[in-house]
Design a protein around this motif. Structure first.
Motif, short mmCIF file in Angstrom:
data_model
loop_
_atom_site.label_atom_id
_atom_site.label_comp_id
_atom_site.label_asym_id
_atom_site.label_seq_id
_atom_site.Cartn_x
_atom_site.Cartn_y
_atom_site.Cartn_z
N PRO A 1 0.83 -1.22 0.00
CA PRO A 1 0.00 0.00 0.00
C PRO A 1 0.86 1.26 0.00
O PRO A 1 1.95 1.28 0.57
CB PRO A 1 -0.82 -0.12 1.28
N VAL A 2 0.37 2.29 -0.67
CA VAL A 2 1.03 3.60 -0.67
C VAL A 2 0.05 4.62 -0.13
O VAL A 2 -1.16 4.42 -0.17
CB VAL A 2 1.51 4.00 -2.09
N THR A 3 0.59 5.71 0.38
CA THR A 3 -0.24 6.78 0.93
C THR A 3 -0.36 7.90 -0.10
O THR A 3 0.66 8.42 -0.58
CB THR A 3 0.38 7.32 2.23
N ALA A 4 -1.58 8.26 -0.42
CA ALA A 4 -1.82 9.35 -1.37
C ALA A 4 -1.60 10.69 -0.68
O ALA A 4 -1.90 10.84 0.51
CB ALA A 4 -3.24 9.26 -1.92
N PRO A 5 -1.10 11.69 -1.42
CA PRO A 5 -0.95 13.02 -0.82
C PRO A 5 -2.32 13.63 -0.55
O PRO A 5 -3.33 13.21 -1.13
CB PRO A 5 -0.20 13.81 -1.91
N GLN A 6 -2.37 14.60 0.32
CA GLN A 6 -3.61 15.24 0.72
C GLN A 6 -4.43 15.73 -0.47
O GLN A 6 -5.64 15.55 -0.52
CB GLN A 6 -3.32 16.40 1.68
N GLN A 7 -3.78 16.33 -1.46
CA GLN A 7 -4.51 16.87 -2.61
C GLN A 7 -5.20 15.76 -3.42
O GLN A 7 -6.16 16.03 -4.13
CB GLN A 7 -3.62 17.73 -3.51
N ALA A 8 -4.75 14.53 -3.29
CA ALA A 8 -5.37 13.42 -4.04
C ALA A 8 -6.75 13.07 -3.49
O ALA A 8 -7.51 12.35 -4.14
CB ALA A 8 -4.46 12.20 -4.00
N LEU A 9 -7.09 13.58 -2.32
CA LEU A 9 -8.40 13.31 -1.73
C LEU A 9 -9.50 14.14 -2.37
O LEU A 9 -10.68 13.88 -2.16
CB LEU A 9 -8.35 13.56 -0.22
#
Length: 176
Positions: free
Chosen positions: A162-170
């Motif tokens: 799993p990878v963590t998406a940056p805040q703007q990707a939300l």
């Protein structure tokens, strides 16, 4: 901290298609930096030692990582030309790194090239082909690129996790 994923292999090993599918699978906040696009399309430069594209590629990857994007760098990225730059990117990245080399036999790359719109003579492909052009970095994984796309993609996704998406990707209105 975003992941840095380097995907290398010979011509017609499936790198570009795999990188696009990997980008889709990892979701918004994943950047796909293609060597061919930056070198051949934007700069129109041949693959030469110390070419301008080498710095350009490194700068594009650093920019994507700085913005918080999990970044896929894909290309042949021939180690005598790109090895120093790639090792530097890996060494300076404080996050998780993944290095994959797609191993596809010459006969299969020749067959796949016949299906591409851009025709390159078989003699040129043989000249370009370098079996297992590995970087020799810790954690580098050689992947059999001969099976179908879903099987190879599954191997990469399993290796990456799993990878963590940056805040703007939300923001669903911001990304395709």
């Amino acid at each position: 901290m975003p992941d840095l994923i380097i995907l290398r292999g010979n011509s017609a090993s499936g790198k570009s298609t795999l990188a696009l599918e990997l980008q889709r699978a990892l979701g918004p906040g994943t950047a796909n930096v293609g060597q061919d696009h930056l070198r051949r399309v934007i700069l129109r430069e041949h693959d030469v030692p110390d070419g301008d594209n080498i710095t350009f590629i490194a700068d594009a990857v650093r920019s994507c990582l700085r913005l918080g994007y999990t970044t896929i760098l894909e290309g042949i990225l021939y180690s005598p030309h790109y090895g120093t730059m790639l090792r530097r990117l890996l060494a300076e990245h404080p996050g998780t790194t993944h290095v994959f080399y797609l191993d596809v036999p010459l006969d299969e790359t020749l067959r796949r090239h016949e299906l591409k719109p851009m025709t390159v003579p078989a003699s040129k492909l043989r000249e370009w082909y370098h079996r297992l052009d590995l970087l020799g970095v810790e954690g580098e994984i050689t992947v059999d690129g001969s099976p179908g796309l879903p099987e190879v993609l599954a191997v990469l996704l399993d290796g990456i996790g799993p990878v963590t998406a940056p805040q703007q990707a939300l923001d669903p209105d911001r990304f395709v």
